[in-house]
Design a protein around this motif. Structure first.
Motif, PDB file in Angstrom:
ATOM      1  N   ASN A 140       0.837  -1.202   0.000  1.00 26.59           N
ATOM      2  CA  ASN A 140       0.000   0.000   0.000  1.00 26.59           C
ATOM      3  C   ASN A 140       0.870   1.249   0.000  1.00 26.59           C
ATOM      4  OD1 ASN A 140      -2.723  -0.563  -0.227  1.00 26.59           O
ATOM      5  ND2 ASN A 140      -2.973  -1.016   1.948  1.00 26.59           N
ATOM      6  N   GLY A 141       0.541   2.166  -0.913  1.00 26.14           N
ATOM      7  CA  GLY A 141       1.272   3.428  -0.990  1.00 26.14           C
ATOM      8  C   GLY A 141       2.566   3.361  -1.760  1.00 26.14           C
ATOM      9  N   ALA A 142       2.866   2.228  -2.370  1.00 18.28           N
ATOM     10  CA  ALA A 142       4.110   2.095  -3.132  1.00 18.28           C
ATOM     11  C   ALA A 142       4.065   2.970  -4.382  1.00 18.28           C
ATOM     12  CB  ALA A 142       4.339   0.647  -3.521  1.00 18.28           C
ATOM     13  N   GLY A 184      -9.305  -1.662  -0.216  1.00 21.93           N
ATOM     14  CA  GLY A 184      -8.220  -2.125   0.631  1.00 21.93           C
ATOM     15  C   GLY A 184      -6.838  -2.024   0.049  1.00 21.93           C
ATOM     16  N   HIS A 185      -6.700  -1.401  -1.124  1.00 20.29           N
ATOM     17  CA  HIS A 185      -5.364  -1.362  -1.748  1.00 20.29           C
ATOM     18  C   HIS A 185      -5.210  -0.111  -2.625  1.00 20.29           C
ATOM     19  CE1 HIS A 185      -2.151  -2.969  -4.638  1.00 20.29           C
ATOM     20  NE2 HIS A 185      -1.579  -2.843  -3.458  1.00 20.29           N
ATOM     21  N   TYR A 186      -4.005   0.480  -2.606  1.00 18.34           N
ATOM     22  CA  TYR A 186      -3.707   1.603  -3.500  1.00 18.34           C
ATOM     23  C   TYR A 186      -2.203   1.676  -3.746  1.00 18.34           C
ATOM     24  CZ  TYR A 186      -1.984   4.416   0.444  1.00 18.34           C
ATOM     25  OH  TYR A 186      -1.262   4.883   1.509  1.00 18.34           O
ATOM     26  N   PHE A 187      -1.837   2.242  -4.895  1.00 16.97           N
ATOM     27  CA  PHE A 187      -0.431   2.516  -5.206  1.00 16.97           C
ATOM     28  C   PHE A 187      -0.381   3.698  -6.160  1.00 16.97           C
ATOM     29  CE2 PHE A 187      -1.830  -0.492  -8.450  1.00 16.97           C
ATOM     30  CZ  PHE A 187      -1.310   0.040  -9.619  1.00 16.97           C
ATOM     31  N   TYR A 188       0.822   4.258  -6.341  1.00 17.91           N
ATOM     32  CA  TYR A 188       1.007   5.438  -7.190  1.00 17.91           C
ATOM     33  C   TYR A 188       1.811   5.060  -8.438  1.00 17.91           C
ATOM     34  CZ  TYR A 188      -0.399   7.948  -2.982  1.00 17.91           C
ATOM     35  OH  TYR A 188      -1.083   8.392  -1.884  1.00 17.91           O
TER      36      TYR A 188
END
Length: 379
Positions: free
Chosen positions: A267-269, A306-310
């Protein structure tokens, strides 16, 4: 580029291309290139070897002023993979630009590879040869087996080693610049580099020098041992490499991440690539699963339950956002491309894979040192 810089570059390319062996009047070239600020002198140099019938800029790396300059002198055409995967479209384009002519193809990324046999068989002129610049393209041509014409590659040339090292640095620079636009920095994050080839190894070393903890994943066990010998942690699997990384740098040129891999990102990668998204990331599998929102210039957040990335630079090569500059070292590689193009244009090279002779490389290096090395530094 300033006027005096352009003039110096023109002088350098004139010295490189001065062979005293002009090609026939019926010879032309088609040039795929990153149309960056320094590219007009290079295209003029190609034109001195064999007249340029068409320029096809890589769409994600076009400098507006350079495009205007080149467009005033040459035909500038749209480049797409589709144009050169359909034999009919590819042949029609060559007939439009160089019907009945002998042609040298300058490539960046293996665009001509899928249709090369058809072009050699159906084109009303003659394909004298191809000159390929990149490792990704080099592999695409090797997959052909024995090619139907001469294929020169500069991808593994000693003259390109400096460029590869500096490209890795430019990728890290651009990645951190985009992260800083959101108030984040590289130090303190764990990073994973997927692919430990020439660019991947440079990226890993540059990140390490910045105090970043680096993990490497490469499916090739030989490269994995090389990464381990250089002091990097080597993950046993792609999921293990991705699970705890706050930054993932993809440097394979051959789909580093497929659909199922994205859910394994922490998460947040942040996710960055060294080449075009179509070659490195299977992003279309995320449509309908992840929502996309722009959170900063060239930074997209992918979000699902439940999940995120950049994703940086839409998954394309991040360094082109800042000019992809590697200084004057790029002119070593361009000079070798010119030398290979001149050999193709002679019409005397047999079908097969070729490299520029060592004597030509030494001559190029000597000319480069005379033009770009600080005064008194080279004896």
């Amino acid at each position: 580029m300033e006027t005096f810089e352009t003039a110096r570059l023109d002088r350098y390319f004139r010295a490189v291309t001065h062979t005293g062996n002009p090609v026939g009047a019926d010879t032309r070239s088609l040039v795929i290139t990153h149309l960056l600020a320094d590219r007009p002198p290079f295209i003029r140099a190609v034109d001195r070897i064999t007249p340029v019938a068409g320029v096809l800029p890589k769409p994600k790396s076009v400098h507006r002023a350079a495009a205007r300059t080149v467009g005033l002198a040459y035909s500038v055409d749209e480049l797409s993979r589709d144009r050169f995967t359909d034999p009919d479209a590819a042949c029609a384009y060559l007939e439009q630009r160089a019907a009945g002519q002998a042609v040298v193809l300058l490539d960046v990324g293996g665009y001509f590879a899928p249709v090369l046999a058809e072009l050699c068989d159906r084109f009303s002129g003659r394909i004298l040869g191809v000159v390929e610049d990149t490792e990704n393209g080099h592999r695409r041509y090797l997959e052909l087996g024995k090619p139907p014409c001469a294929v020169y590659s500069v991808a593994r040339s000693p003259l390109k080693q400096s460029e590869d090292h500096l490209v890795g640095q430019s990728i890290v620079f651009s990645t951190e610049a985009l992260m800083r636009s959101r108030g984040d920095i590289l130090p303190g994050r764990a990073a994973t580099v997927v692919g430990f080839g020439k660019l991947g190894s440079s990226i890993a070393r540059t990140l390490h020098a910045k105090g970043v903890r680096v993990t490497v994943y490469d499916a090739d066990p030989v490269r994995a041992t090389q990464a381990l010998a250089q002091g990097f942690h080597v993950a046993a699997s792609r999921p293990a490499a991705l699970a705890t990384a706050g930054m993932v740098m993809c440097a394979t040129g051959n789909l580093a991440l497929r659909g199922e891999d994205f859910t394994g990102l922490a998460n947040g990668a942040y996710l960055a690539s060294v080449t075009s998204s179509e070659d490195e990331l299977e992003l279309d599998t995320l449509t309908g699963v992840y929502e996309q929102s722009v959170v900063a210039e060239h930074v997209i957040r992918y979000t699902t339950i439940g999940h995120y990335f950049y994703l940086l630079a839409s998954g394309n090569a991040v360094n082109f956002l800042h000019g992809a500059s590697v200084g004057a070292f790029i002119f070593l590689v361009q000079a070798e491309i010119l030398a290979a193009a001149a050999r193709c244009a002679s019409g005397e090279v047999e079908p097969g894979y070729h490299e520029v002779p060592e004597a030509d490389r030494r001559r190029i290096a000597e000319i480069w040192l005379a033009h770009f090395n600080p005064p008194g530094a080279h004896r």
